[in-house]
Design an enzyme around this catalytic site. Sequence first.
Site, short mmCIF file in Angstrom:
data_model
loop_
_atom_site.label_atom_id
_atom_site.label_comp_id
_atom_site.label_asym_id
_atom_site.label_seq_id
_atom_site.Cartn_x
_atom_site.Cartn_y
_atom_site.Cartn_z
N THR A 11 0.81 -1.22 0.00
CA THR A 11 0.00 0.00 0.00
C THR A 11 0.85 1.27 0.00
O THR A 11 1.97 1.24 0.48
CB THR A 11 -0.81 -0.07 1.31
OG1 THR A 11 -1.57 -1.24 1.29
CG2 THR A 11 -1.62 1.13 1.60
N ASP B 4 -7.17 -2.00 6.53
CA ASP B 4 -7.09 -0.80 7.37
C ASP B 4 -7.05 0.50 6.57
O ASP B 4 -7.39 1.56 7.08
CB ASP B 4 -5.83 -0.87 8.24
CG ASP B 4 -4.56 -0.99 7.39
OD1 ASP B 4 -4.60 -1.66 6.32
OD2 ASP B 4 -3.53 -0.42 7.77
N1 ASP Z 1 -2.72 -2.64 4.61
C1 ASP Z 1 -3.22 -3.14 3.36
C2 ASP Z 1 -4.46 -3.93 3.61
O1 ASP Z 1 -4.54 -4.61 4.61
C3 ASP Z 1 -2.29 -4.00 2.60
C4 ASP Z 1 -0.83 -3.73 2.67
O2 ASP Z 1 -0.41 -2.69 3.12
O3 ASP Z 1 -0.05 -4.62 2.30
O4 ASP Z 1 -5.31 -3.92 2.77
#
Ligand code: ASP
Length: 311
Positions: free
Chosen positions: A166, A197
């Site tokens: 992300t 999140d």
């Molecule tokens: N935090 C993101 C989610 O849970 C994914 C990631 O940062 O890898 O959708």
Amino acid sequence: MIVVASKNGRVGIAAAVDVLRRGGSAVDAVEAGIIPVESNPEDHSVGYSGYPNLIGEVELDASIMDGLTLAAGAVGAIRGYEHPISIARKVMEELPHCFLVGTGAERFAKELGFPTRDLLTEDARRVWHQILEEKAPEVYGQRMKYLDSIRRFVKITADPEKPNETVNFLAQDVKGNIACGVSTSGWAWKYPGRLGDSPVIGAGNYADNRYGAAACTGRGEMAIRCATARSIVLYMKMGLALAEAGREAFRDLDALVDPFAGSMNAVALAPDGSHAAFSNMPEATYIYMTAEMGEPVEAARIFVPPAKPLP
Ligand code: ASP
């Protein structure tokens, strides 16, 4: 004036700083920084060319928060729009709501005239097929077994397929105002409709001019369960220094009973412009750039080892 971002924000950080240099707001800078990341075909964790969910649909999540007013906007599980960060901003500015998901978010984007785009690239489609075929052939052959297989499937195909994760952006403008933004295609091969999140204010993203801002990447379920972004800001409010506030929020994660526990990362910014980033994995880095700098600097995140080794 400063912009702090996760490492994959490199393609957008100069644009964000440029907005600040021209007197733009922190909210403008955050959006300007994230847009190029959402369009980057090399980044399979954000926007166009993001890895799809279990059934091959690219579902995007994003949120934005203005630390001056505590206004926030978010979209979740939105399909067919390349720039969820801009749609999240419109939710913040145009609606009496904070959060739209799925078909409602898509309807809103359509009403505002956002262009549609097929977000699943050949590259992402090939990896999705390969993963299904190699690692979960019973799912690949018989889609009806998704429900039975989701736990095992999610476990075996978790984050190693997601090199960049992300994107997080935090910015402080010439007036000292702070904003934060997050955009993601979420956990690759996730169950359709799953939200992490990133679009959840307080979990993956939080800004308050008075105390600071924080944003997360990693296994979103952990940040949701511990309200990690808000926790970092709240620990600063309670008087902890930035580095200690992040450490404390990461120690909170140790209470989680979680067979799928994974990586967790956060970037954070204090009202005085100081910044830090945190990770439960060693050797992780983040980037930052001030208005005086010609290019971003990559800096080490503070490693906060989990109490129990990750499974
Ligand atoms: N935090 C993101 C989610 O849970 C994914 C990631 O940062 O890898 O959708």
